[in-house]
Enzyme design. Structure first.
Site, PDB file in Angstrom:
ATOM      1  N   GLU A   1       0.834  -1.194   0.000  1.00  0.00           N
ATOM      2  CA  GLU A   1       0.000   0.000   0.000  1.00  0.00           C
ATOM      3  C   GLU A   1       0.874   1.252   0.000  1.00  0.00           C
ATOM      4  O   GLU A   1       1.914   1.282   0.657  1.00  0.00           O
ATOM      5  CB  GLU A   1      -0.922  -0.010   1.223  1.00  0.00           C
TER       6      GLU A   1
ATOM      7  N   GLU B   1      -9.978   5.532   2.582  1.00  0.00           N
ATOM      8  CA  GLU B   1     -10.320   4.707   3.743  1.00  0.00           C
ATOM      9  C   GLU B   1     -10.300   5.589   4.984  1.00  0.00           C
ATOM     10  O   GLU B   1      -9.407   6.429   5.138  1.00  0.00           O
ATOM     11  CB  GLU B   1      -9.311   3.566   3.884  1.00  0.00           C
TER      12      GLU B   1
END
Length: 421
Positions: A225, A336
């Site tokens: 990520e 997120e």
């Protein structure tokens, strides 16, 4: 002459009172000793962790935002504490994927606040944001510092079984993402604009990133990520920061943010992972975006990270992974947030710009020029992009295509509002 007589029951009552007082004093003393012992143990754990994280440096740079940047010799960086990497040295740059969109982002090299000092780390060193005692004290525990642990995944019934993490322990995780799956992927690239979303609680965060994923959404999930995030717990402020993350076991015991554990090998002496980004985008004003590319070196199998226009940051060695040692089975782009439901209501932590997707350019956050790396080490536009907002009344997403932006989407939202109580 008057005589003094003691009632036996009075003597017993006095004796019992003294006995109780003595036992209470002993209990309080024991509690104080136990508390002091626990504090001493925690202090020792913190000092030991700081010694492991903060490596000897040849130069120190004081950033305007309060960060301390240590210039650490490349061979002493945290990655080489890993048992599988000990004794190694950083590799030379690999062959870059062929890319038709390479010139669409001409971002300046000095995109981080610490670079405003005009100072650089010397060659053969890397800049590392120093971890402080205060950083560790903000964490829920010294052991969990620098990690996010997912306790549960949810299968989305409307998107061909797509699964996403829903809980970091007692915290609810919410997303607005675009994703592709069902093929073999060897990397991904996108440009995303940077904002400073408001984060309601110190134990919440807001991020925007690319996920490169493989394995099942059980204990063997592998992810790489990279993106930007605002995390008061991790960094102690509300600056958006360039970050990385990796895991090989669904966030349970492996991996971490940035360089807070051994794993990622940095090769760049001009970018500090975890350092604040500047400038940022403004509502109805200038837009500042960053370009991120993650791809698998076809020769050695390592996963490399590029920032902006050709700035190699470093790589995740393939030996760290199980499924990602071969290829990715899913790529995600998007936002997120963590929702701790303060006061029993949905959080007002913002995702992206804090505005819904339909507000469009200059107001909403975006990802543009979405690409994946194929088996031939070529960057190609994503095909079959699916969009998912698991709480669309709080944070939503809308996609499109143009000749300049290719595949793109707007996403984000304010969190708590009339439709998101």
């Amino acid at each position: 002459m008057a005589s003094c007589r003691w009632n036996p029951s009075s003597i017993i009552a006095i004796y019992l009172s003294l006995l109780l007082l003595s036992s209470m004093t002993s209990a309080f003393s024991s509690l104080e000793v136990n508390t002091t012992t626990l504090q001493l143990r925690k202090y020792r754990k913190i000092k030991a962790r700081l010694r492991r994280l903060n490596k000897p440096s040849v130069k120190t740079i004081q950033s305007p935002d309060g960060d301390i940047i240590d210039c650490v010799p490349s061979h002493l960086q945290p990655a080489f504490d890993h048992p599988l990497l000990q004794g190694q040295k950083p590799l030379d740059p690999p062959e870059r994927p062929r890319d038709n969109y390479r010139n669409t982002n001409l971002m300046e090299e000095s995109f981080q606040l610490w670079r405003n000092t005009g100072e650089l780390c010397p060659e053969e060193t890397i800049p590392i944001r120093r971890t402080t005692e205060e950083d560790l004290l903000r964490a829920s525990s010294v052991l969990k510092f620098g990690r996010k642990t997912v306790s549960r995944f949810r299968r989305d019934s409307e998107s061909s079984g797509h699964e996403i993490p829903t809980n970091y322990f007692s915290k609810t995780v919410q997303h607005a993402v675009g994703y592709v799956s069902g093929d073999q992927y060897y990397g991904a690239k996108a440009s995303l604009n940077v904002w400073t979303p408001k984060v309601k609680s110190s134990s919440e965060f807001s991020l925007s990133q690319i996920w490169v994923i493989s394995g099942s959404f059980g204990e063997d999930l592998n992810t790489i990520e990279a993106g930007w995030q605002v995390s008061p717990e991790l960094y102690g402020d509300d600056y958006p920061r360039f970050f990385t993350y990796w895991t090989t076991d669904a966030y349970q015991a492996t991996g971490c943010y940035n360089l807070l554990c051994s794993g990622f090998i940095q090769t760049n002496n001009r970018i500090a992972i975890g350092a604040a980004i500047q400038p940022t985008s403004s509502y109805d004003g200038g837009q500042f975006d960053i370009s991120i590319l993650v791809w698998k070196d076809p020769n050695h199998g390592n996963w490399w990270l590029e920032f902006g226009s050709g700035q190699l940051v470093g790589y995740w060695p393939s030996v760290l992974f199980s499924h990602l040692a071969d290829h990715a089975s899913m790529v995600q782009f998007g936002g997120e947030i963590v929702n701790t439901q303060p006061s029993g209501f949905h959080t007002s932590t913002e995702m992206g710009s804090g505005h819904f997707a339909q507000q469009g350019f200059g107001r909403a956050s975006y990802f543009r020029n979405l690409q994946i790396v194929d088996w031939d080490n070529s960057l190609i536009p994503v095909a079959g992009l699916r969009l998912l907002a698991d709480h669309p009344s709080c944070y939503d997403i809308e996609g499109g295509f143009s000749s300049v932006w290719g595949n793109y989407f707007y996403y984000g939202g304010p969190g708590r509002n009339m439709r998101c109580p």
